[in-house]
Design an enzyme around this catalytic site. Structure first.
Site, mmCIF file in Angstrom:
data_model
loop_
_atom_site.group_PDB
_atom_site.id
_atom_site.type_symbol
_atom_site.label_atom_id
_atom_site.label_comp_id
_atom_site.label_asym_id
_atom_site.label_seq_id
_atom_site.Cartn_x
_atom_site.Cartn_y
_atom_site.Cartn_z
ATOM 1 N N CYS A 133 28.756 -8.030 20.596
ATOM 2 C CA CYS A 133 28.197 -9.177 19.894
ATOM 3 C C CYS A 133 27.884 -8.753 18.458
ATOM 4 O O CYS A 133 27.054 -7.872 18.244
ATOM 5 C CB CYS A 133 26.930 -9.641 20.603
ATOM 6 S SG CYS A 133 26.227 -11.078 19.828
ATOM 7 N N HIS A 145 26.999 -10.982 15.799
ATOM 8 C CA HIS A 145 25.797 -11.616 15.223
ATOM 9 C C HIS A 145 24.579 -10.859 15.739
ATOM 10 O O HIS A 145 23.597 -10.652 15.015
ATOM 11 C CB HIS A 145 25.724 -13.122 15.562
ATOM 12 C CG HIS A 145 24.873 -13.418 16.763
ATOM 13 N ND1 HIS A 145 25.375 -13.559 18.037
ATOM 14 C CD2 HIS A 145 23.528 -13.520 16.890
ATOM 15 C CE1 HIS A 145 24.387 -13.768 18.882
ATOM 16 N NE2 HIS A 145 23.253 -13.749 18.221
ATOM 17 N N HIS A 201 35.812 -16.275 25.696
ATOM 18 C CA HIS A 201 35.397 -17.041 24.516
ATOM 19 C C HIS A 201 36.569 -17.917 24.057
ATOM 20 O O HIS A 201 37.708 -17.432 23.985
ATOM 21 C CB HIS A 201 35.013 -16.119 23.361
ATOM 22 C CG HIS A 201 33.728 -15.365 23.585
ATOM 23 N ND1 HIS A 201 33.624 -14.313 24.465
ATOM 24 C CD2 HIS A 201 32.500 -15.524 23.034
ATOM 25 C CE1 HIS A 201 32.387 -13.848 24.441
ATOM 26 N NE2 HIS A 201 31.677 -14.568 23.572
ATOM 27 N N CYS A 237 30.194 -16.517 14.829
ATOM 28 C CA CYS A 237 30.583 -15.571 15.884
ATOM 29 C C CYS A 237 31.343 -14.378 15.267
ATOM 30 O O CYS A 237 32.498 -14.523 14.846
ATOM 31 C CB CYS A 237 31.441 -16.241 16.955
ATOM 32 S SG CYS A 237 31.712 -15.167 18.387
ATOM 33 N N GLY A 238 30.674 -13.245 15.258
ATOM 34 C CA GLY A 238 31.258 -12.070 14.597
ATOM 35 C C GLY A 238 32.460 -11.497 15.330
ATOM 36 O O GLY A 238 33.436 -11.067 14.693
ATOM 37 N N THR A 239 32.402 -11.479 16.662
ATOM 38 C CA THR A 239 33.586 -10.998 17.394
ATOM 39 C C THR A 239 34.705 -12.034 17.273
ATOM 40 O O THR A 239 35.884 -11.676 17.204
ATOM 41 C CB THR A 239 33.265 -10.694 18.871
ATOM 42 O OG1 THR A 239 32.565 -11.807 19.447
ATOM 43 C CG2 THR A 239 32.425 -9.424 19.016
HETATM 44 O O1 PYC Z 1 28.671 -12.837 17.077
HETATM 45 O O2 PYC Z 1 30.063 -11.690 18.296
HETATM 46 C C1 PYC Z 1 29.216 -12.560 18.160
HETATM 47 C C2 PYC Z 1 28.815 -13.337 19.356
HETATM 48 C C3 PYC Z 1 29.330 -13.242 20.613
HETATM 49 C C4 PYC Z 1 28.632 -14.167 21.402
HETATM 50 C C5 PYC Z 1 27.717 -14.791 20.600
HETATM 51 N N1 PYC Z 1 27.836 -14.268 19.356
#
Ligand code: PYC
Length: 319
Positions: free
Chosen positions: A93, A95, A213, A243-245
């Protein structure tokens, strides 16, 4: 157990571009000395109550992402982290890592500069930038398959790309409901049906890993971003941040298709119009890249969780 007879956990809350992260900084039972994936399994099998206590109602809510701070296993890391949400455990994750960086600074564990963090999917590097933003060099990310066609009930044929960005994503461009806040319910219905279809048809990431996702892209609302997204996470809640990923998966996909070069910037807006910026560096292995994702997080709470043995919902409300 403290002297009052209650078990307690200490938590620090933050949000990154609107998406909350609740970090358990004290009170989680010992998860052993294994690598982070092994410790995640110990937590899942023996101490899942930590996850449910802090994330489920009445303390938490469905969209909250949680993390447990642990000793690192990999060398030269300042901390280890295991991420989870309302439905279970997340591979990665970003974020949450941005929120964790701010949390570690808030706790006085780190100052500005760069630090390595151990995670379930590998080591990532955080950079606390002078302007208050945080950049994360993610794990190697790549486009696995492009133009995968599926038949989605109600919506018909949908075409998407499968990519890894620390989690598995199905990326859909310009199909389904328009990406805007007013369409959250329709986007939720669409992405949940896409996820169900992928699962029913046995379409997975590498090694049979679930594509958990689903990310839909549309045009940005202003010139501060290149695109706006809606990301459905496992557990049925959408990501309030870009969503960073998911941004990493998008960067890897653009790179894999020759639409983004090393050093070029991609600005990904969320459905709330908060923005992450991203760049890639080629790893030299196939089309894999190291994405660097930059965003902003704010500490917005700190508290002691009390688990009263007589409280029927001490470990959360299950339905
Ligand atoms: O920011 O990677 C992210 C993330 C994954 C699930 C919620 N945020």
């Amino acid at each position: 157990m403290n002297k009052t007879g209650y078990q307690t956990l200490k938590i620090v809350d933050s949000h990154t571009g609107g998406e909350p992260t609740r970090v358990v900084v004290e009170g989680c039972p010992d998860l052993g000395k294994g690598d982070l994936a092994a410790r995640r399994d110990v937590m899942r099998n023996e101490h899942d109550w930590v996850r449910t206590s802090v994330l489920l109602e009445p303390r938490g809510f469905e969209a909250m992402v949680g993390a447990v701070l642990v000793e690192p296993h990999a060398e030269d890391c300042v901390a280890g982290v295991i991420f989870f949400n309302n439905a279970g455990y997340l591979n990665m994750c970003i974020h949450g890592t941005i929120g964790l960086a701010k949390t570690l600074k808030h706790l006085g564990v780190i100052e500005s500069g760069s630090h390595r963090i151990d995670t379930v999917v590998g080591v990532v590097t955080i950079h606390l930038n002078e302007d208050g933003s945080v950049s994360v060099d993610n794990v190697p990310s790549y486009l696995m398959q492009e133009n995968v066609e599926i038949e989605v009930p109600v919506y018909g044929t949908v075409t998407g790309d499968i990519a890894w960005g620390g989690n598995w994503f199905f990326l859909i461009d310009g199909q389904g409901p328009e990406v805007k806040y007013e369409n959250i319910d329709q986007l939720t219905d669409f992405t949940l049906r896409v996820g169900e279809t992928l699962a029913l048809q046995g379409i997975t990431g590498e090694n049979g890993m679930e594509i958990d996702h689903v990310e839909v892209f549309g045009p940005p609302v202003n010139d501060e971003a290149d695109s706006r997204n809606f990301v459905m996470c496992p557990g049925g809640e959408y990501d309030r941040s870009p969503c960073g990923t998911g941004t990493s998966a998008k960067l890897a996909t653009l790179y894999g298709k020759g639409k983004l070069k090393e050093g070029e910037t991609w600005r990904q807006a969320s459905v709330l119009n908060t923005v992450f910026t991203g760049k890639v560096k080629a790893t030299g292995e196939g089309n894999a890249v190291i994405p660097t994702v930059t965003g902003r997080a704010w500490i917005n709470g700190e508290c002691t969780v009390i688990l009263d043995p007589e409280d029927p919902f001490a470990h959360g409300i299950f339905n």
